[in-house]
Design a protein around this motif. Structure first.
Motif, mmCIF file in Angstrom:
data_model
loop_
_atom_site.group_PDB
_atom_site.id
_atom_site.type_symbol
_atom_site.label_atom_id
_atom_site.label_comp_id
_atom_site.label_asym_id
_atom_site.label_seq_id
_atom_site.Cartn_x
_atom_site.Cartn_y
_atom_site.Cartn_z
ATOM 1 N N TRP A 1 9.136 48.265 63.758
ATOM 2 C CA TRP A 1 9.489 46.893 64.171
ATOM 3 C C TRP A 1 9.987 46.088 62.970
ATOM 4 O O TRP A 1 10.978 45.374 63.062
ATOM 5 C CB TRP A 1 8.279 46.194 64.770
ATOM 6 C CG TRP A 1 8.005 46.593 66.182
ATOM 7 C CD1 TRP A 1 6.988 47.351 66.639
ATOM 8 C CD2 TRP A 1 8.790 46.239 67.332
ATOM 9 N NE1 TRP A 1 7.080 47.513 67.992
ATOM 10 C CE2 TRP A 1 8.165 46.828 68.453
ATOM 11 C CE3 TRP A 1 9.942 45.485 67.529
ATOM 12 C CZ2 TRP A 1 8.651 46.689 69.745
ATOM 13 C CZ3 TRP A 1 10.439 45.346 68.818
ATOM 14 C CH2 TRP A 1 9.803 45.945 69.911
ATOM 15 N N LEU A 2 9.254 46.204 61.852
ATOM 16 C CA LEU A 2 9.631 45.391 60.701
ATOM 17 C C LEU A 2 11.029 45.776 60.208
ATOM 18 O O LEU A 2 11.807 44.921 59.795
ATOM 19 C CB LEU A 2 8.588 45.537 59.585
ATOM 20 C CG LEU A 2 7.251 44.829 59.912
ATOM 21 C CD1 LEU A 2 6.173 45.228 58.923
ATOM 22 C CD2 LEU A 2 7.413 43.312 59.912
ATOM 23 N N GLY B 1 22.268 48.584 62.530
ATOM 24 C CA GLY B 1 22.367 47.466 61.593
ATOM 25 C C GLY B 1 23.611 47.569 60.729
ATOM 26 O O GLY B 1 24.312 46.579 60.496
ATOM 27 N N SER B 2 23.933 48.799 60.303
ATOM 28 C CA SER B 2 25.102 48.934 59.430
ATOM 29 C C SER B 2 26.374 48.548 60.178
ATOM 30 O O SER B 2 27.294 47.979 59.616
ATOM 31 C CB SER B 2 25.198 50.355 58.892
ATOM 32 O OG SER B 2 25.539 51.220 59.944
ATOM 33 N N LYS C 1 16.484 44.147 59.548
ATOM 34 C CA LYS C 1 17.922 44.347 59.786
ATOM 35 C C LYS C 1 18.519 43.094 60.426
ATOM 36 O O LYS C 1 19.561 42.598 60.014
ATOM 37 C CB LYS C 1 18.141 45.522 60.754
ATOM 38 C CG LYS C 1 18.323 46.853 60.076
ATOM 39 C CD LYS C 1 19.701 47.007 59.456
ATOM 40 C CE LYS C 1 19.830 48.279 58.663
ATOM 41 N NZ LYS C 1 20.032 48.134 57.254
ATOM 42 N N LEU C 2 17.831 42.601 61.450
ATOM 43 C CA LEU C 2 18.349 41.411 62.145
ATOM 44 C C LEU C 2 18.380 40.226 61.179
ATOM 45 O O LEU C 2 19.309 39.416 61.207
ATOM 46 C CB LEU C 2 17.493 41.095 63.364
ATOM 47 C CG LEU C 2 17.735 42.034 64.551
ATOM 48 C CD1 LEU C 2 16.665 41.854 65.604
ATOM 49 C CD2 LEU C 2 19.108 41.767 65.168
ATOM 50 N N LEU D 1 16.994 38.228 67.117
ATOM 51 C CA LEU D 1 15.779 38.342 66.308
ATOM 52 C C LEU D 1 14.640 37.599 66.983
ATOM 53 O O LEU D 1 13.542 38.126 67.166
ATOM 54 C CB LEU D 1 16.042 37.767 64.912
ATOM 55 C CG LEU D 1 14.804 37.673 64.016
ATOM 56 C CD1 LEU D 1 14.252 39.053 63.740
ATOM 57 C CD2 LEU D 1 15.138 36.996 62.693
ATOM 58 N N PHE D 2 14.928 36.366 67.374
ATOM 59 C CA PHE D 2 13.826 35.561 67.906
ATOM 60 C C PHE D 2 13.413 36.033 69.286
ATOM 61 O O PHE D 2 12.232 36.039 69.624
ATOM 62 C CB PHE D 2 14.208 34.080 67.896
ATOM 63 C CG PHE D 2 14.405 33.593 66.494
ATOM 64 C CD1 PHE D 2 13.367 33.663 65.572
ATOM 65 C CD2 PHE D 2 15.632 33.110 66.061
ATOM 66 C CE1 PHE D 2 13.537 33.246 64.261
ATOM 67 C CE2 PHE D 2 15.816 32.697 64.759
ATOM 68 C CZ PHE D 2 14.766 32.767 63.847
ATOM 69 N N SER D 3 14.403 36.459 70.061
ATOM 70 C CA SER D 3 14.019 36.973 71.377
ATOM 71 C C SER D 3 13.139 38.192 71.211
ATOM 72 O O SER D 3 12.156 38.362 71.925
ATOM 73 C CB SER D 3 15.250 37.391 72.166
ATOM 74 O OG SER D 3 16.149 36.332 72.186
#
Length: 1703
Positions: free
Chosen positions: A1006-1007, A937-938, A1012-1013, A1032-1034
C-alpha cells in the motif's frame, strides 16, 4: 436319328441302294435299342459303330447333298457324346478320305472340332491324324478354308493342352508321389506321362520340329508348314499353359533343349545384319532379317522371359543381350521399334526386373543386364536425337494416332509446325533442331504393342516418326514407376513388420521369446538382402535414367510429357532418399532444381556437386552475372514470367517459362511429400525455391505464407495471366510444404531449420548496406516451420529464436520487421499451443518461450519494440490468465519503455498494462503486484502523452481496489513469501532489504502505491496532479482501513503532510505568467491560464483530500499519540490556504475546514451542493478524455468503529474518546476560524485594480462553518466571542461583489432573493438564538446583542453598508428596479433589500418569542425596532424597493401587537417612556409621507396601498386609543391630531385633474372619520380634553364641507354651459361622500354621546345640498343622491304640542 436315317434312305433310294438298306436297317436297330434300354444314350454309344455306319457309307458316296446330310447327323451324334473310340477312328478315316478329295472342307473342319471338343475319345494316332487333317486344310488354295483351318488348328492345339491340364487336375492328389519316387533320368522317355499329357508332349515336340524345318515324329502325313504359323502356335502354347512346362520335367526339358536353341538359331540373321552394309554374297535369302519371323521370335522371347525366367536364367541372359543389341542405331527402324516394344513389355514387370538384377547385375562375373537395358534405352533415345531417322522420308511425318489430322508436312529440323499460321503445336520433343513428335502409344503401365501385333504383315511396316521415341519414353516412365512402387511397397512392408516384431520382442509376456528373437534376426537378414537388391537396382539404373530424363526434360515441349518426366525424377529422388543413396538423390534433385530456374542462372549451389562450398563464404546467390536469354534462344517454351534475379547487383531481368514453373511445382511436391528423406538436399531445394519465389515476386504475409506481391524495385515483375492463376496455388503448396514439416523426424527437421537459417544469413548479408527489398523467404518459412512444430518446439526453439533475434537487429527495416513478426508470432503460438504436459505444469518451457520476448527489449529499433509490445498485448489477451511465473518477464517488457521512445510505443505498452490491471491481477503471483504498481507509476510520469499519464493513475486506483477486495489472500501470500525470503536472507547472512521495511509486506505494498501517487501529485502537468490527487485520497479513504494501525503514522507524516508541504511550496512560488494555450489547439479556460491558477487547483485537491482523511479516519488517528500536533499542522495548512489570495484555494480551504469539523459527511462529488457558481468555480482544462477515476466512488467502510460512528449530523457530535482533548481541538478550530474571518473580511487600506476582495462563496462557506463549530464550543461561548462574531458577520455582509460576478450571485435583479452568504449569516444568528433560547439564564443577556445585529442589517434596506474606502455601485435604481448593467465601477454592492427584509422578519419572529424577556425589556429592544423601522416607513415610496416599506408596516403592526401590551404592563417602570414619541413620529412619517407615489402607479396599486394605511388606523383604533389612560397624554393628542388631519385630506395642488379621483384616499379618510367619531362619541371619554378634541374636529370638518358646497354652487351658476374644472368636481364629490360617511358614523354612535350642536350643524347642510341639485355633472349628482338619502332619518312629524301640555 430316325429322321436322319429316313432322309438318308430317301436320298439314296435310286442311286445308292446299299446305303438305303443300311439306313433302313439302322432305323430298325435304333428302334430296338430304344425299346430295350432305359439309358438310351449309353446303349447307343455301345453300338455306335453300327449306328454310324450308314452315315459313313453315305459320305462315301461323295454326293454333296448326301455328304452334307451325313456330316450333320454325325455331328449330332457327337454332340450327344454317343460316339465310341472305334466309331471315332472310323469317322476320322472317313473325314481324311473326304479331305483328300477336297470335299466339304469347311464341314470337315467343323466336324473335327466338334469331335475333339465334345469328348476325349479321340487320342494318340487318331488325334494326330485329325490334327494333320486340319493342318493340311490350312494349306489349301482357298482363302476361307485357310483361315478357318488356322483357327481350328489353334483351337485343337489349345484343346490338347486343356485336356492335359484337366487330367492333372483329376490326378492332382495322387500325382505327387510317383514323380518324387521316380528320379526319371531319361528325360526323353514319355512313358511316365499320362495319355493326355503324352498327346500334348508329342504335339509340342513336333511343332518345334516343324518350325526347325525337320520331319515330325507324331504328326504323320504333314505335307507343308510355315515357320510363322509354327512360331505363333508355340507362342500361344507357352503363353497359355505355362504351368504345364513348369510342373512337368519332360516339358521343361523340351523348353531348354528344343525351344531356346531354336530361337537363338532363328535370331542369327538379325544379329549379324548391319543396316547399310553391303549385302552379303550368300545367296540364302534367310540371311536378311525377315520381319514376320523376327517379330514372332520377339513375341516368343517375351513369353519365355515372362513365364519361364526361373527355368531359363542363362538363356534369358542371351535373349536380353540380344534385345539390347537390336536397339543399336545400325539396325533397321522396324527392328528397333519391335525391340523397344519388347523391352517395354519387360519394363512393366518390376518383379522381373528385380530378378534380372539379382541374377545378373549382382553376380560377380555376369553381364550387368539390368544396367545395360536402362543405358541402352538412354542411348537409344539420345541416338534418335542425334541421327535423324533414315528409312522414312522426313516429310511424311505421321501425325500419330492421337491427332485426327492426316500427315503434317514439316521439315524434320523445323522446331515448330506452322508457327505463323497459329496451328497448335503437336506434343513433341525438340533438341538441337531435331523435332520428334510424341505419340500416344499405350496406356501407362501396360505395354500394348503395335508392331508386335502385326501378325498379318509380311513386309516391314513404315514406322511413324516419333513412335520409337514415344515407346522408349514410356519404357523409362514405366520402369521408374514399377521399380519405385515395388521397392517402396517392400520397404513399407519391412518397416511395418519390423515394428510389429520389435514390439512383440519387447513385450515380456511372450513365452516363446527365443523363437521371436530368432524370427527377428531372420527378418533382419532378409532385410539386409532385400536392401542390397534395392540399392543395386537403383545404383544400376540411376545414371542412365537421369541422363535420359534430363535430356527429355530439356527437349520436352509438351506439358503432359514434362509432367511425366518430372514425376519420374521426383520418385527416383525420393526413392534414393529413402534408401539413403545421397549422391543419386542429390543428382535427381539438382536436375529438378536446374529445370526450375532460367537457363544459365547463377546459383552456385546447383553448379557444385555438393553443397559443401557453402561453408566457405562464397555465397550461393552471388557470383557470375546472369545471362540474359531471349525467347529466340533454343527454348521454345512460352515465357510466363519476367522477374529480377536475386543478387546483390541484379543485372537485367530473367524469364521463367511455363516449364520452369512446372519444375518448381515438382520441387515443391518433392519437398512436401518427401521432406523426411531430403537431409542435406534441403539446402538445394530451399535455395532454388527462394530464387523462384523472388523472381515471381511472392512476398510473405501473416503466418509466413507467401502471397503474390508487387516487386518493389527495378523493372517490376511481369506475370502472364497463366502464371497469375498459378501463383496462389504455388504459394499454397509452399505453405503446405512447411506445414508437412511436422511429420518429419527430429533429425530431418534440424536439417530443414539449418538450411533455412543459412539461407537467411545469406539474405541478411545481401541486405546490408542497402535498403532494397530483402529476400524474406527464409524468415517467413522459419516462422511457418516453427508454427507447425509446436508440439516439439523445445528441440528447435533456441536455434530458431536465436536466429530471429539476430534478424530483428538488422538495419534493413523490412528485414527486421519480418524477423520481429516471425518471432512474436512464434511466441504467441507457443503460448497458445496445447502442450503436453500443459504450460501451467511446465514452467521451464513457459519461461523458455517467453525469454526471447524479454531479449527483444535490448533492441533499440522502435518498430521492433512496437511489435514486441503488440505481442505482449496479444499474449495477455489470449494467455493472460495462465502466465504464472512469466509475469515478471512480461511486466518487465512493459516497464522497459523509456520516456524518449515515442508516443506510439508508450501507448502500446500502456495498453498492455491496462489489460493487465483490468483483467489479470487475480491470476498473477502476489509478489508481482509491486512491479505492477511501479510500472503503472512510471507510465504516470511519462510526459509524452497526457492521456496515458491520466489513465495510468486510473489504473493505480483499480489496482488499489483490487488490493482491497483480495486483501486477505494477498496478505497471506505475501507473508508466506516474506517468511521464505527472510529465511533465505538469514542463511546468506544479509539483511532483507525492501522499502518501508518495518511495516508488514501488505502494508508496504500500500505504501508503495501511496508513494507513487504522491510523486504524481506534484507532477508538472496540472491534469496529472489533479487525477493523482483524487486517486490518492480516494484510495486512502476507501481502503485505508486495511492498514495496520501503526502504519497510519507513516501515512500521515510521510505521505500526506509531506505532500501538503510540497504543494504549498509549489503553489506559492508558481508563475503568474499567462499560458497562451495548452499545447496544440487546446483552449485554456481563463480560470486556469497561469501556472499559479493550475497549482491552486492542486492545492485545493490536496487539502481537501487530507481533510477528508482526517475526518473519516478520526477514530483511527486520534489514538496515535501525536494527533493534536497533527491537528494543529492541518489547521495551519487550512488557515494559510484560506488566507491565500486566490478565491479557489481559500474557498476550498474552508470546505476542508467544514469537513474536518464534520459539518458535512463525506459525499460523492455528484451529491455535493455545488458552490454558488461564481466565476472562479474550477472549470477543468479541456484535455481529452481523462479516465482518472475522480472521487466518484462511494466510500466503503468495513470497520466496526466506522459503523458505530455513522454519518454525523450537525446536532450529534461524534462519540469521542477523550472529551477534554476534544474540547481543546474545537477551540483550536474556533481560533483558526476567527483568525481567518477577521483577516479575510478586513477591508484593505488602499484599493487598486488588483486588490484582492474575498468572494461570496468564500464568505458564505466561512459563515456556514460557524453554526457547527458553535455546537462544540457553546458551553464556553461568551459575550466577547459574540462580539467577535458580530464583527465578522457584519464585515462579511458588507463585502461587495465584482461587477462581472453579480449576475451569478443574483439570478435576476427583480426577484427578491437572498444570497447564500446572507442566508448563512442569518442562519448563524438563528443558531445562536436557538442556543440562547434553550440555554441557561446567563445566556439570555445575549438577546439584545442579537437584536442589535439584526437591526443593523435591517437598515441596509435603505442604506447599504460601506466596505472600507471602496466605491460601489448599487445594484438597483431606487425608484424603478431598473438594472444598470454596465456600471463603470469594478465592484457592486449587493442588493441588500431582500436580506434586510429577511432580517426584519427574523426580528419580528424573535421578538414575538422574546418580548417579555428581562434583557429585552431592559435593553429597550422595542424602541430600537421602531426606530429602525421608522427609516423605511418615512421613506415609503422613496425606498429602494417597494416591498421594504410594506414589510416594515406589517412588521410594525406585528411587533406592536405584541410589544404594546408589554409596554403597558411596564408603563410604571418608565422603561418604555422614550418609546412613545418615537412611535408617534413613526406613524406621522408614514401616514403623511413626504415621498411622492411613482407616476406609473395603477389604481389597483393605489387602492392596495391605501388599504395598508387603513390597517394602521385600525391598529390605532383597536390597540392604542382604547387604552388611552395607560398611555402618555401627549401621545394620544398626537394621534388625534393625525386622525383629524387624515379625516379630510385636502388634495395637493400638484395633481393633474385626471389623477385626483385616484389620489384622494377616500377609504382612508373614511376610516379616520370613523375612528375619530368612534372615539369622539364614545361614552368612555375619560378626559374632557379628549371629547373636546373630537368635537372640535367635527365642527371644523362640517364647516369646511359647508364652504366647499357654497363655492361649488356659485361656480356652477356662473359657468353656464361650460363644465367646471375636473379638480373642483372631484373635490365636491369627496365632500359629499364625507358628509354621507359622517351621518352614517353619527347614527352608529350612542345618541347620548353626540353633542346637539353637531346635529344642528349636520342638518344645516341640507338646504345647501338641495341647492346643488341643479348641477350638470352626473358624477356629482350620484354623490349628491348618496348624501341626501340619509337625511330621511331626520324627517319626523313635528311633535304635538299636546304633549307639552298645550293642545
Amino acid at each position: 436319328m430316325q429322321s436322319d436315317l429316313r432322309a438318308l434312305s430317301l436320298e439314296c433310294k435310286k442311286k445308292f441302294p446299299p446305303v438305303k438298306e443300311a439306313a433302313e436297317s439302322g432305323i430298325i436297330k435304333v428302334k430296338t435299342i430304344a425299346a430295350r434300354n432305359t439309358e438310351i444314350l449309353t446303349a447307343l454309344k455301345e453300338n455306335s459303330s453300327e449306328v454310324v455306319q450308314p452315315f459313313l457309307m453315305g459320305c462315301g458316296t461323295k454326293e454333296p447333298k448326301i455328304t452334307q446330310l451325313c456330316l450333320a447327323a454325325i455331328q449330332r451324334l457327337m454332340s450327344h457324346e454317343v460316339v465310341s473310340e472305334t466309331a471315332a477312328g472310323n469317322i476320322i478315316n472317313m473325314l481324311w478320305q473326304l479331305m483328300e478329295n477336297s470335299l466339304e472342307e469347311l464341314k470337315l473342319l467343323q466336324t473335327v472340332l466338334v469331335l475333339l471338343t465334345t469328348n476325349t475319345v479321340v487320342h494318340d494316332e487318331a488325334l494326330s491324324k485329325a490334327i494333320v487333317l486340319c493342318f493340311r486344310l490350312h494349306f489349301t488354295k482357298d482363302n476361307i478354308t485357310n483361315n478357318t483351318a488356322a483357327a481350328t488348328v489353334r483351337q485343337v492345339v489349345t484343346v490338347v493342352f486343356e485336356r492335359m491340364v484337366a487330367e492333372d487336375e483329376r490326378y492332382r492328389d495322387i500325382i505327387e508321389q510317383p514323380v518324387l519316387v521316380q528320379g526319371n533320368s531319361n528325360r526323353r522317355s514319355v512313358s511316365t506321362l499320362k495319355p493326355c499329357a503324352k498327346d500334348a508332349y508329342m504335339l509340342f515336340q513336333d511343332l518345334c520340329q516343324l518350325v526347325n524345318a525337320d520331319a515330325p515324329y507324331w504328326l504323320v502325313g504333314m505335307t507343308e508348314m510355315t515357320r510363322t504359323f509354327g512360331l505363333e502356335l508355340l507362342e500361344s502354347v507357352l503363353n497359355d499353359f505355362p504351368q504345364v512346362f513348369l510342373q512337368h520335367q519332360e516339358f521343361s526339358f523340351l523348353l531348354k533343349e528344343r525351344v531356346c536353341p531354336l530361337v537363338i538359331k532363328l535370331f542369327s540373321p538379325n544379329i549379324k545384319f548391319r543396316q547399310g552394309s553391303s549385302t552379303s554374297s550368300s545367296p540364302a535369302p534367310v540371311e536378311k532379317p525377315y520381319f514376320p519371323i523376327c517379330m514372332r521370335l520377339l513375341r516368343v522371347v517375351s513369353v519365355l522371359i515372362k513365364q519361364f525366367y526361373s527355368l531359363l536364367v542363362t538363356e534369358c541372359e542371351i535373349f536380353l543381350s540380344l534385345l539390347v543389341k537390336f536397339l543399336d542405331a545400325d539396325k533397321p527402324q522396324w527392328l528397333r521399334a519391335v525391340a523397344v516394344e519388347s523391352i517395354h513389355r519387360l519394363c512393366v514387370q518390376p518383379q522381373l526386373l528385380r530378378s534380372f538384377c539379382q541374377s545378373y547385375d549382382m553376380k560377380q562375373h555376369s553381364t550387368k543386364v539390368f544396367r545395360d537395358i536402362v543405358n541402352a534405352l538412354g542411348s537409344f533415345i539420345q541416338s534418335l536425337f542425334l541421327v535423324p531417322p533414315t528409312g522414312n522420308p522426313a516429310t511424311t511425318n505421321q501425325a500419330g494416332n492421337n491427332n485426327s489430322g492426316g500427315p503434317v508436312s514439316a521439315p524434320a529440323n523445323s522446331g515448330m509446325v506452322g508457327i505463323g499460321g497459329g496451328v497448335t503445336l503437336l506434343p513433341a520433343f525438340e533438341y538441337r533442331g531435331t523435332w520428334i513428335p510424341i505419340l500416344t502409344v499405350t496406356v501407362q503401365g501396360s505395354a500394348k504393342a503395335t508392331y508386335l501385333e502385326m501378325l498379318d504383315k509380311v513386309e516391314p511396316p513404315t514406322i511413324p516418326e516419333g513412335y520409337a521415341m514415344s515407346v522408349a519414353f514410356h519404357c523409362l516412365l514405366d520402369l521408374v514407376r514399377g521399380i519405385t512402387s515395388m521397392i517402396e511397397g517392400e520397404l513399407g512392408e519391412v518397416e511395418t513388420e519390423y515394428q510389429s516384431t520389435s514390439e512383440v520382442a519387447s513385450s515380456p509376456m511372450h513365452s516363446s521369446e527365443q523363437q521371436d528373437l530368432q524370427s527377428t534376426s531372420d527378418q533382419m537378414d532378409k532385410e539386409i538382402v532385400s536392401r542390397a537388391v534395392w540399392e543395386e537396382m537403383v545404383n544400376a539404373c540411376w545414371c542412365g535414367l537421369l541422363a535420359a530424363l534430363s535430356l527429355l526434360l530439356d527437349a520436352s515441349t509438351d506439358e503432359a510429357a514434362t509432367e511425366n518426366i518430372l514425376k519420374a525424377e521426383l520418385t527416383m529422388a525420393a526413392l534414393c532418399g529413402r534408401l539413403g543413396l545421397v549422391t543419386s538423390r542429390d543428382a535427381f534433385i539438382t536436375a529438378i532444381c536446374k529445370g526450375s530456374l532460367p537457363p544459365h542462372y547463377a546459383l552456385t549451389v546447383l553448379n557444385t556437386t555438393t553443397a559443401a562450398t557453402l561453408s566457405n563464404k562464397s555465397y550461393s546467390i552471388q557470383g557470375q552475372s546472369v545471362m540474359m536469354i531471349s525467347p529466340s534462344s533454343e527454348s521454345h517454351q512460352q515465357v510466363v514470367a519476367v522477374g529480377q534475379p536475386l543478387a546483390v547487383q541484379p543485372q537485367g531481368t530473367v524469364m521463367l517459362t511455363s516449364k520452369n514453373i512446372q519444375c518448381m511445382r515438382t520441387l515443391l511436391n518433392l519437398a512436401h511429400c518427401h521432406g523426411a528423406v531430403l537431409g542435406t538436399s534441403w539446402q538445394l531445394v530451399l535455395a532454388t525455391l527462394q530464387h523462384l519465389v523472388w523472381i515471381l515476386g511472392l512476398k510473405p504475409s501473416s503466418g509466413g505464407a507467401l502471397k503474390p506481391g508487387r516487386a518493389v524495385e527495378g523493372p517490376s515483375t511481369v506475370l502472364t495471366t497463366a502464371v497469375m492463376t498459378d501463383l496462389p496455388v504455388i504459394s499454397n503448396i509452399l505453405s503446405r510444404l512447411f506445414e508437412s514439416s511436422q511429420y518429419l523426424d527430429d533429425v530431418s527437421l534440424h536439417h530443414l531449420i539449418n538450411a533455412l537459417c543459412s539461407l537467411s544469413l545469406e539474405a541478411m548479408d545481401m541486405a546490408y548496406g542497402n535498403n532494397k527489398e530483402p529476400s524474406l523467404f527464409a524468415v517467413a518459412k522459419l516462422l511457418e516451420t516453427g508454427l507447425v512444430n509446436m508440439h516439439r518446439i523445445e528441440i528447435l526453439w533456441r536455434p530458431l529464436t536465436g536466429h530471429l533475434l539476430e534478424v530483428c537487429q538488422h538495419p534493413n527495416s523490412r528485414m527486421r520487421e519480418w524477423g520481429a513478426e516471425a518471432l512474436t508470432s512464434l511466441i504467441k503460438a507457443g503460448l497458445t499451443f496445447n502442450h503436453e504436459p500443459p504450460l501451467s505444469q511446465n514452467q521451464r518451457l513457459q519461461l523458455l518461450l517467453l525469454n526471447p520476448l524479454k531479449e527483444m527489449s535490448n533492441i533499440n529499433h522502435p518498430d521492433i519494440r512496437l511489435k514486441q509490445l503488440e505481442c505482449v498485448l496479444q499474449i495477455l489477451q489470449s494467455q493472460g490468465d495462465s502466465l504464472g511465473p512469466g509475469w515478471p518477464l512480461v511486466l518487465g517488457v512493459m516497464g522497459a519503455i523509456r520516456n524518449d521512445q515515442g508516443e506510439s510505443l508508450i501507448r502500446t505498452a500502456f495498453q498492455c498494462l491496462q489489460l493487465v490491471v483490468t483483467d489479470f491481477l487475480p491470476t498473477m503471483p502476489c509478489t508481482c503486484l509491486q512491479i505492477v504498481v511501479d510500472v503503472a507509476g512510471s507510465f504516470g510520469l511519462h510526459n509524452q502523452e497526457l492521456n496515458i499519464s491520466l489513465t495510468s493513475i486510473g489504473l493505480l486506483w483499480n489496482i488499489s481496489d483490487y488490493f482491497f477486495q483480495r486483501g486477505e489472500i494477498i496478505e497471506k501470500e505475501l507473508n508466506k513469501e516474506e517468511a521464505a525470503q527472510q529465511k533465505q536472507a538469514e542463511e546468506k547472512g544479509v539483511v532483507l532489504n525492501r522499502p518501508f521495511h518495518p511495516a508488514p509486506p501488505f502494508d508496504c505494498l500500500w505504501l508503495c502505491l501511496y508513494a507513487k501517487l504522491g510523486e504524481l501529485c506534484v507532477d508538472p502537468r496540472p491534469a496529472v496532479r489533479k487525477s493523482a490527487g483524487q486517486t490518492l485520497f480516494s484510495t486512502i479513504g476507501a481502503h485505508g482501513t486495511l492498514l495496520q494501525h501503526s502504519t497510519w503514522h507513516t501515512v500521515i507524516w510521510k505521505v500526506l503532510f509531506n505532500l501538503l508541504d510540497r504543494v504549498r511550496e509549489s503553489s506559492t512560488t508558481a508563475d503568474k505568467e499567462k499560458i497562451e494555450s495548452g499545447g496544440g489547439n487546446i483552449l485554456i479556460h481563463h480560470s486556469r491560464d497561469t501556472a499559479e491558477k493550475q497549482w491552486a487547483e492542486t492545492w485545493v485537491l490536496t487539502l481537501a483530500g487530507v481533510a477528508r482523511i482526517f475526518n473519516t479516519r478520526r477514530y483511527l488517528l486520534q489514538p496515535l499519540g501525536d494527533f493534536s500536533r497533527a491537528w494543529d499542522v492541518l489547521l495551519d495548512h487550512i488557515q494559510s490556504a484560506a488566507l491565500s489570495k486566490n478565491n479557489e484555494v481559500s474557498l476550498a480551504a474552508l470546505k476542508s475546514f467544514q469537513e474536518i469539523l464534520q459539518i458535512v459527511s463525506p459525499v460523492r462529488d455528484s451529491d455535493k451542493p455545488e458552490t454558488s457558481p461564481v466565476v472562479n468555480v474550477p472549470v477543468p482544462v479541456l484535455i481529452g478524455p481523462i479516465s482518472g477515476p475522480g472521487l466518484s466512488r462511494p466510500f466503503i467502510r468495513t470497520d466496526s468503529i466506522g459503523e458505530r460512528l455513522g454519518r454525523y449530523s450537525n446536532s450529534e457530535p461524534p462519540i469521542v474518546t477523550d472529551e477534554l482533548e476534544d474540547l481543546n481541538l474545537w477551540w483550536a478550530a474556533w481560533n483558526t476560524w476567527y483568525r481567518i474571518g477577521s483577516e479575510s473580511t478586513k477591508p484593505p487600506i488602499t484599493f487598486d485594480k488588483l486588490t484582492f476582495i474575498p468572494s461570496q462563496p468564500f464568505l458564505t462557506a466561512l459563515i456556514q462553518i460557524f453554526p457547527a463549530l458553535y455546537q462544540h464550543i457553546k458551553t464556553g461561548f461568551n459575550m466577547d466571542d459574540l462580539q467577535k462574531l458580530g464583527v465578522i458577520l457584519h464585515s462579511a455582509v458588507s463585502v461587495p461583489i465584482s461587477s462581472d460576478a453579480s449576475p451569478f450571485i443574483l439570478p435576476s435583479y427583480t426577484e427578491a432573493v437572498l444570497t447564500s452568504l446572507q442566508e448563512a449569516v442569518l442562519t448563524a444568528l438563528d443558531v445562536l438564538q436557538k442556543a440562547i433560547c434553550v440555554g441557561p439564564e446567563n445566556m439570555q443577556i445575549m438577546y439584545p446583542a442579537i437584536f442589535d445585529q439584526l437591526l443593523a442589517f435591517v437598515e441596509f434596506s435603505c442604506k447599504p453598508p460601506q466596505y472600507g474606502q471602496l466605491e460601489t455601485k448599487h445594484i438597483a435604481n431606487a425608484k424603478y428596479n431598473q438594472i444598470q448593467l454596465f456600471a463603470p465601477a469594478e465592484w457592486v454592492a449587493l442588493n441588500y433589500v431582500p436580506f434586510a427584509e429577511r432580517s426584519l422578519e427574523v426580528v419580528v419572529d424573535l421578538y414575538q418569542k422574546t418580548a417579555c424577556h428581562k434583557a429585552v425589556v431592559n435593553e429597550k429592544v422595542l424602541q430600537n425596532i421602531i426606530k429602525a423601522l421608522r427609516v423605511p416607513l418615512s421613506l415609503k415610496y422613496s425606498c429602494p424597493s417597494e416591498s421594504t416599506w410594506k414589510l416594515a408596516v406589517s412588521s410594525l403592526l406585528k411587533v406592536l401587537s405584541i410589544g404594546l401590551p408589554v409596554a403597558r404592563q411596564h408603563a410604571s417602570s418608565g422603561k418604555f417612556d422614550s418609546m412613545w414619541p418615537e412611535l408617534a413620529n413613526t406613524f406621522e412619517d408614514f401616514l403623511f409621507t413626504k415621498s411622492i407615489p411613482p407616476d406609473n402607479l395603477s389604481i389597483q396599486e393605489f387602492q392596495r396601498n391605501e388599504s395598508i394605511d387603513v390597517e394602521v388606523v385600525q391598529l390605532i383604533s383597536t390597540e392604542i386609543l382604547p387604552y388611552a389612560n395607560f398611555i402618555p397624554k401627549e401621545f394620544v393628542g398626537q394621534i388625534m391630531t393625525m386622525l383629524n388631519k387624515g379625516s379630510i385630506h385636502s388634495q395637493s395642488s400638484s395633481f393633474t385633474e385626471a389623477e385626483i379621483d385616484i389620489r384622494l384616499r377616500e377609504e382612508f379618510s373614511k376610516m379616520c372619520f370613523e375612528t375619530l367619531l368612534q372615539f369622539s362619541f364614545s361614552n368612555k371619554v375619560t378626559t374632557p380634553q379628549e371629547g373636546y378634541i373630537s368635537r372640535m374636529a367635527l365642527s371644523v370638518l362640517l364647516k369646511r364641507s359647508q364652504d366647499v358646497l357654497h363655492r361649488y354652487i356659485e361656480d356652477e351658476r356662473l359657468s353656464g354651459k361650460c363644465p367646471l374644472p375636473r379638480q373642483q368636481v372631484t373635490e365636491i364629490i369627496f365632500v359629499l361622500k364625507a358628509v354621507s360617511t359622517l351621518i352614517d358614523s353619527l347614527k352608529k354612535t350612542q345618541p347620548e354621546n353626540v353633542d346637539g350642536n353637531t346635529w344642528a350643524q349636520v342638518i344645516a347642510l341640507y338646504p345647501t345640498l338641495v341647492e346643488c341639485i341643479t348641477c350638470s355633472s352626473s358624477e356629482v349628482c350620484s354623490a349628491l343622491k348618496e348624501a341626501l338619502v340619509p337625511f330621511k332619518d331626520f324627517m319626523q312629524p313635528p311633535a304635538s304640542k299636546v304633549q307639552n301640555g298645550e293642545s
